[in-house]
Design an enzyme around this catalytic site. Structure first.
Site, PDB file in Angstrom:
ATOM      1  CE1 TYR A 192      -4.453   1.288   1.219  1.00 38.71           C
ATOM      2  CE2 TYR A 192      -2.978   3.120   1.656  1.00 38.71           C
ATOM      3  CZ  TYR A 192      -4.260   2.630   1.478  1.00 38.71           C
ATOM      4  OH  TYR A 192      -5.344   3.481   1.568  1.00 38.71           O
ATOM      5  CE  LYS A 193       3.987   6.137  -4.566  1.00 40.95           C
ATOM      6  NZ  LYS A 193       4.116   6.435  -6.019  1.00 40.95           N
TER       7      LYS A 193
END
Length: 291
Positions: A192-193
């Site tokens: 998850y960025k």
């Protein structure tokens, strides 16, 4: 079939020190803002991205590139360091309402099997998150993207970025970042960025609390991006986010934005951007070692 995992895009420490050069029309605007004569030709973007990949990839655990401007040249010229993994942006940006990216969809022109043959280990998808748009559409797009990645044995990276609602003017960025994480933080992606809370500004204690709230919602490894964060504050942001549970960064602007428009780009990337990226990588390793 080879199946890549997030370990294949990480440093030996297990943390992520990843470089992004997949900016598209946003990068063209950056060149214009730096005083480069307009119109900015596509080749200007391609040359910068290829140079950045060549100079900076030795200091990154992975590099994120785009098909539109640089992927073909980067593969053709074999500029990525052998110790740096390749990530390909699989998002198609749709302009509208006076902005370069008004909507995003999965780029059907990206052949997951082919980019894997070319050496890619992961794909990345940008998700524009607006509170007044259908969450089921977002979740379905992410599900489709995860399937594309995992069927090909590639790592799935999602990048939710919050935007003001289509209707009305009430927009709480910090709440939206948390709400997006609640919605997408357990969606089956591999990484998850996320945007740094509070743009990385303010007191460390406030930033840590905000990052901890974020960590509570994300049920997968996560990294921060640098857009919107002052380059001088980004190293602190990485430390604080990792204190809260993050595993590193996937960032571009904090590393190379300050050299856009300067003469002797290769030299500037070596003298300014490379030491910055090395320093950030050292922080990631230190923070991972302290766990």
């Amino acid at each position: 079939m080879t199946k890549y995992t997030i370990k294949d895009i990480a440093r030996k420490s297990g943390g992520f020190a990843m470089l992004a050069v997949d900016q598209r029309e946003a990068m063209r605007l950056m060149f214009a803002a730096a005083g480069i004569k307009t119109p900015i030709k596509d080749q200007v973007l391609t040359d910068f991205k290829v140079n950045a990949a060549k100079v900076l990839s030795p200091y990154a655990s992975a590099i994120l590139v785009d098909k539109q401007f640089c992927y073909d040249e980067i593969i053709k010229q074999k500029v990525i360091n052998k110790n740096c993994s390749l990530i390909v942006a699989a998002d198609e940006f749709i302009p509208g309402n006076g902005i370069p990216v008004d909507k995003v969809r999965i780029d059907k022109k990206i052949d997951a099997q082919q980019v894997k043959k070319d050496g890619a280990k992961a794909l990345k998808l940008l998700i524009l998150w607006r509170q007044d748009e259908d969450p089921q559409e977002r979740l379905q797009m992410v599900s489709d993207f995860n399937k594309i990645c995992h069927d090909a044995g590639l790592v799935s990276i999602i990048e939710p970025v919050v935007r003001p609602p289509r209707v009305g003017d009430k927009f709480d960025r910090e709440k939206s970042i948390i709400d997006a994480a609640k919605e997408l933080g357990d969606c089956g992606a591999d990484l998850y960025k996320v945007e740094m809370p509070l743009f990385g500004k303010g007191e460390s204690a406030d930033l840590l609390r905000a990052a901890q709230k974020l960590n509570e919602q994300i049920n997968m490894p996560w990294v921060i991006l640098s857009s919107g964060v002052d380059a001088n504050l980004f190293a602190r942001s990485v430390r604080i986010a990792m204190n809260a549970g993050a595993s590193g960064f996937l960032a571009g602007r904090a590393v190379w934005a300050s050299v856009i428009g300067l003469p002797d780009t290769d030299l500037m990337l070596k003298d300014i951007s490379a030491p910055r990226l090395q320093h950030l990588g050292t922080i990631v390793d230190e923070m991972m070692a302290s766990r």
